[in-house]
Write an enzyme that holds these catalytic residues in place. Structure first.
Site: not given
Length: 268
Positions: A96, A220, A248
Site C-alpha cells: 500500500s 481491492d 486490499h
C-alpha cells in the site's frame, strides 16, 4: 531481534530482524506497522530468508517527529536502514503506502542494495485522481478521510479497515488489525493520508530497472485494480500477479497463495 537505526533529523527507526539468509526488507502500509507482516515472517525464514521489517517514522515503535512524512524523506529513511545494515542483493517488499515509498526509494536511490522489488496492493502510481489520470480515490474522498481523523480517529480507522478485506475475517482478527492503526501517532496518520493524496509517482516508474512483481487484488476497494495495470504499464518488464479473490489485504485474504507467490518472486 529488535533494534533502532538513526535516520536523518535524528529520527530513530525501529527494525525487527528475523531469520538469516537472503535479506528481505518489508515496508508496511498506512496506518499500520511492521506487525502486519506476521503471517509472512513466520514462514519465510524457513526457506532461508532474513526478514527485516521497519516501522516508518511516526508508526509502530519508531520516533514520532512532527514533520518528514513525504515520500522523499521516508525513502531516505529506508536508505538509512539499508546503509546501516549494509544490505546488498536484497529484496524490497512494500504494501500500500509502503509500496509507494518503495517505488520512490527505487527511483530516488537508483535501487541501491536491491535486486528485486515486490509491490503488494501499492498505492501507486497515484492514490488520487488527477486531471489526466481517472483512477484512484477522489481528492474530496481523501479530504473527508483526513477530516475524520481529526474528528474521530478510532471510528475513521475502523471504517477504513472495513474496506480492507474481501474475505470474511474474524472479529478477533479485525480487532487486532485495527489496533495496529490506532497504535500509530495521530500526526503521522494524518500526514500519511496527506502524502497519499498529494504524491504522484508516475515519473518514478520508468526509472525502475530492477525486476519488479506487482501483486494486486482484483477486488481491492482501496487501491483499485486499474492502479496495478498502470504500474505494470509504467515499469518496464514488470510481472503482474492478479489475486482474483483478494481485496486490499491480499496478504491475508489469500494468505497461502500470497506466500507462495512471494516465495516465487523472491527466488526468481
Amino acid at each position: 531481534m529488535g533494534y533502532y537505526i538513526q535516520a536523518e533529523q535524528g529520527v530513530h527507526l525501529f527494525v525487527e530482524d528475523v531469520g538469516s539468509g537472503v535479506p528481505v526488507l518489508f515496508i508496511h502500509g498506512w496506518p499500520l506497522n511492521h506487525l502486519m507482516w506476521e503471517y509472512q515472517v513466520t514462514q519465510l525464514p524457513k526457506y532461508g530468508y532474513r526478514c527485516i521489517q521497519v516501522d516508518l517514522r511516526g508508526y509502530g515503535k519508531s520516533d514520532r517527529p512532527w514533520s518528514g512524512y513525504g515520500y522523499d524523506r521516508m525513502a531516505d529513511d529506508i536508505r538509512a536502514v539499508v546503509d546501516a545494515l549494509g544490505l546488498t542483493n536484497a529484496r524490497l517488499v512494500g504494501f500500500s503506502m509502503g509500496g509507494a515509498i518503495a517505488i520512490r526509494y527505487m527511483s530516488r536511490h537508483n535501487g541501491h542494495g536491491m535486486s528485486r522489488l515486490i509491490l503488494a496492493a501499492a498505492a501507486a502510481p497515484s492514490f488520487t485522481m488527477q486531471p489526466d489520470y481517472p483512477y484512484g480515490m477522489s481528492r474530496e474522498a481523501v479530504d473527508s478521510l483526513i477530516a475524520g481523523l481529526y474528528a474521530n480517529r478510532p471510528q475513521t480507522l475502523d471504517d477504513f479497515g472495513n474496506l480492507f478485506f474481501a474475505s470474511n475475517i474474524t472479529e478477533s482478527f479485525r480487532s487486532w488489525f485495527n489496533a495496529l492503526g490506532l497504535s500509530s501517532d495521530a500526526r503521522a496518520t494524518i500526514a500519511g493520508a496527506e502524502a497519499l493524496r498529494d504524491e504522484d509517482l508516475r515519473p518514478d516508474l520508468p526509472r525502475i530497472q530492477t525486476p519488479t512483481y506487482i501483486f494486486h487484488g482484483v477486488m481491492d476497494r482501496v487501491c483499485l485494480f486499474p492502479l496495478a495495470l498502470e504500474m505494470h504499464k509504467g515499469i518496464r518488464g514488470s510481472t503482474l500477479v492478479p489475486f482474483q479473490h483478494s481485496g486490499h489485504g491480499l496478504f491475508y485474504d489469500e494468505l497461502e497463495l500470497f506466500n507462495r507467490s512471494l516465495l516465487t518472486a523472491l527466488k526468481e
